[in-house]
Design an enzyme around this catalytic site. Structure first.
Site, mmCIF file in Angstrom:
data_model
loop_
_atom_site.group_PDB
_atom_site.id
_atom_site.type_symbol
_atom_site.label_atom_id
_atom_site.label_comp_id
_atom_site.label_asym_id
_atom_site.label_seq_id
_atom_site.Cartn_x
_atom_site.Cartn_y
_atom_site.Cartn_z
ATOM 1 N N GLU A 1 0.814 -1.219 0.000
ATOM 2 C CA GLU A 1 0.000 0.000 0.000
ATOM 3 C C GLU A 1 0.846 1.267 0.000
ATOM 4 O O GLU A 1 0.313 2.364 0.019
ATOM 5 C CB GLU A 1 -0.914 0.012 1.241
ATOM 6 C CG GLU A 1 -1.864 -1.163 1.322
ATOM 7 C CD GLU A 1 -2.822 -1.184 0.144
ATOM 8 O OE1 GLU A 1 -3.251 -0.101 -0.288
ATOM 9 O OE2 GLU A 1 -3.116 -2.293 -0.356
ATOM 10 N N HIS A 2 2.121 1.113 0.031
ATOM 11 C CA HIS A 2 2.973 2.301 0.149
ATOM 12 C C HIS A 2 4.106 2.202 -0.867
ATOM 13 O O HIS A 2 5.209 1.812 -0.509
ATOM 14 C CB HIS A 2 3.532 2.388 1.575
ATOM 15 C CG HIS A 2 4.087 3.742 1.908
ATOM 16 N ND1 HIS A 2 5.394 4.092 1.697
ATOM 17 C CD2 HIS A 2 3.506 4.849 2.429
ATOM 18 C CE1 HIS A 2 5.607 5.333 2.089
ATOM 19 N NE2 HIS A 2 4.485 5.822 2.544
ATOM 20 N N PHE A 3 3.871 2.435 -2.172
ATOM 21 C CA PHE A 3 2.610 2.890 -2.721
ATOM 22 C C PHE A 3 2.148 1.918 -3.794
ATOM 23 O O PHE A 3 2.993 1.382 -4.515
ATOM 24 C CB PHE A 3 2.810 4.275 -3.343
ATOM 25 C CG PHE A 3 3.135 5.337 -2.344
ATOM 26 C CD1 PHE A 3 2.108 6.009 -1.675
ATOM 27 C CD2 PHE A 3 4.451 5.678 -2.049
ATOM 28 C CE1 PHE A 3 2.395 7.022 -0.769
ATOM 29 C CE2 PHE A 3 4.744 6.677 -1.133
ATOM 30 C CZ PHE A 3 3.720 7.353 -0.485
ATOM 31 N N ILE B 1 8.168 1.763 -0.985
ATOM 32 C CA ILE B 1 9.223 2.426 -0.203
ATOM 33 C C ILE B 1 8.858 2.365 1.276
ATOM 34 O O ILE B 1 7.679 2.382 1.630
ATOM 35 C CB ILE B 1 9.456 3.895 -0.628
ATOM 36 C CG1 ILE B 1 8.191 4.743 -0.471
ATOM 37 C CG2 ILE B 1 9.969 3.997 -2.052
ATOM 38 C CD1 ILE B 1 8.424 6.216 -0.726
#
Lengths: 172, 131
Positions: A33-35, A48
């Site tokens: 989810e990041h990203f 990241i």
């Protein structure tokens, strides 16, 4: 879930300095989810390590150092992030090296200075990517009578295990 | 050290500790009401003053302890005359003249102004050089 953002302690100089490392791995779910990518926008996923989790890693590194100074008898709480500066991201495959140094330590609390480095997986050469200065409070000395939930504290069974598996006597 | 020099150093400490702008740090500015200091910031300010001026500040020396919890000193949410007298004696660097007109305990932290820090540091430095 294990809330430990360091993998191993490399060096412990009581009341002075603690060095720990963390390997950033693509298996960590939060990186999904990041990203995430976005097909509609034609964006590829971009995993990241979130900067707040790098701060958490430093808080754990420095917190263990501060707690160790009182043989973990004081309840140590992260009171303030005085500075957090980053010059680049950490991505899967990177090794983060956290070095926490005590600037001040007394019965009220502690101030630590921290350096975050990335050790490149190919060359193994370290590059400083961040500085994180923190303030810890010994809450028994400052907020007497106020009760905090256990999860607010830096220390737990997990840290005892971490110290042991890194070859240090947890002493608590 | 001149008072202006003390002020300049304190200004740096407060900008660093509280993330405020230089022009917000005026002599009359209250650390809590005007500069947004929270309780933990007081500890930070103590640490940073020690570093900036090279002296040790004992707990309770700059900011009070155990006064506001004592029923002799606080009744019905207000600081009693006895409490005020004690605060004055413990904290000679603080000007309580405005606070005593309406000594509500919730406002006691507002007595700590930039000027009170300058007074405190001047007294400390004076005592050091006299010793």
């Amino acid at each position: 879930m294990r809330w430990i953002w360091i993998d191993r302690i490399l060096e412990l100089q009581p009341r002075e300095r603690l060095v720990a490392i963390k390997h950033v791995s693509l298996v960590e779910e939060h990186l999904d989810e990041h990203f995430p990518g976005d097909d509609a926008l034609g964006l590829d996923p971009c995993p990241i390590m979130p900067a707040p989790l790098i701060i958490e890693g430093m808080a754990q590194t420095a917190g263990i150092l501060v707690g160790h100074a009182s043989q973990f008898r004081e309840k140590v709480i992260l009171a303030k992030i005085s500075r957090a500066e980053f010059s680049r991201e950490a991505v899967p495959g990177d090794t983060l090296r956290y070095t926490a140094t005590i600037r001040r330590l007394d019965e009220a609390g502690a101030v630590t200075a921290g350096e975050v480095e990335i050790i490149a997986p190919d060359t193994l050469s370290p590059t400083t990517i961040g500085r994180i200065d923190l303030m810890f409070s010994h809450i028994d000395k400052n907020l007497a009578g106020v009760e905090f939930p256990e999860h607010n504290f830096v220390f737990s069974e997990s840290f005892r295990t971490l110290l042991r598996s890194s070859g240090f006597d947890p002493g608590f | 050290m001149k008072r202006e020099e003390v002020f300049e150093k304190i200004l740096e400490v407060l900008v660093d500790a509280l993330g405020v702008d230089d022009d917000e740090v005026t002599p009359d500015a209250s650390l809590t009401a005007d500069l947004g200091a929270e309780s933990i910031d007081f500890l930070d300010i103590v640490f940073k003053l020690e570093q900036a001026f090279g002296f040790k500040i004992e707990q309770g020396e700059l900011f009070p302890e155990n006064v506001t919890q004592d029923p002799d000193f606080v009744q019905d949410g207000r600081v009693t005359p006895h409490g005020l007298k004690t605060l004055r004696a413990r904290l000679p660097h603080v000007d309580f003249s405005k606070f005593e007109q309406d000594p509500e305990i919730t406002k006691v932290a507002e007595v700590f102004t930039v000027d009170s820090l300058v007074n405190f540091v001047e007294e400390k430095l004076g005592a050091q050089s006299a010793a």
